[in-house]
Design a protein around this motif. Sequence first.
Motif: not given
Length: 231
Positions: A153-154, A178-188
């Motif tokens: 999680m980032l 990269r996170r989209y490709e790795n299917m990982l959640p992100t908070v902006l």
Amino acid sequence: MENIKTMNDFIIPQFTWISTPELEELVRQKEAEAERERMLELLAKKKQEFENSGVPKRYWNESFDTWKTRNKDDEVRLQTVIDFSRQESNDSVLLLLGPKGVGKTHLGASIIREAGGAFISVEEMIFKYECSMDFHSETNRVNLMNFYSTTPMLVIDEIGRSMQQAKEDAILNYVLRRRYENMLPTVLISNLKKEDLLKKLGDAVVDRLTETCKSVEFVGESYRLGKRKIA
């Protein structure tokens, strides 16, 4: 005739375990004590990971429980963020948008407390990126970008506030792709309005966000105004 011994003559009688209520209680106590120690070790490890996640020390004691809602809309916003942090197989992006002082960073820190991962402001990310180019740096650019691209999680805070907008945009574009490709959640997290943030991120990023993005927009005055004392 000489007696011939058989194997049965050498068999040792089996020991029979006789359980008593006192013995059973002692076993239960030992098992409970071992479980408590295991849980304490787990909590200590989680606490250490949280403090090493990049969350500012000011927010180490904060959680979803300490975020104060001011109205029904805030309750909905809070629940949306909680659901995001607890979602399984989460590969989406969450935007926390609104004016300063409304508790966005507090919620970002609470997400890391709940889900684990890494927290960083965009200015610090740029600073670390620039430092990684130094020959004597312990971390090179590849490892640094790989870390932010693969951490479970980032949370990226203060988007749009750096003095190096071109570099900020380039780093965000790379990490989000990269996170989209790795299917990982992100908070902006940003003080920008939604349309301004999307314009800043660019068409390629927005195209990906359209597929997985959720946004929570905050309104109201800063919580800090009520705490601030002017000499």
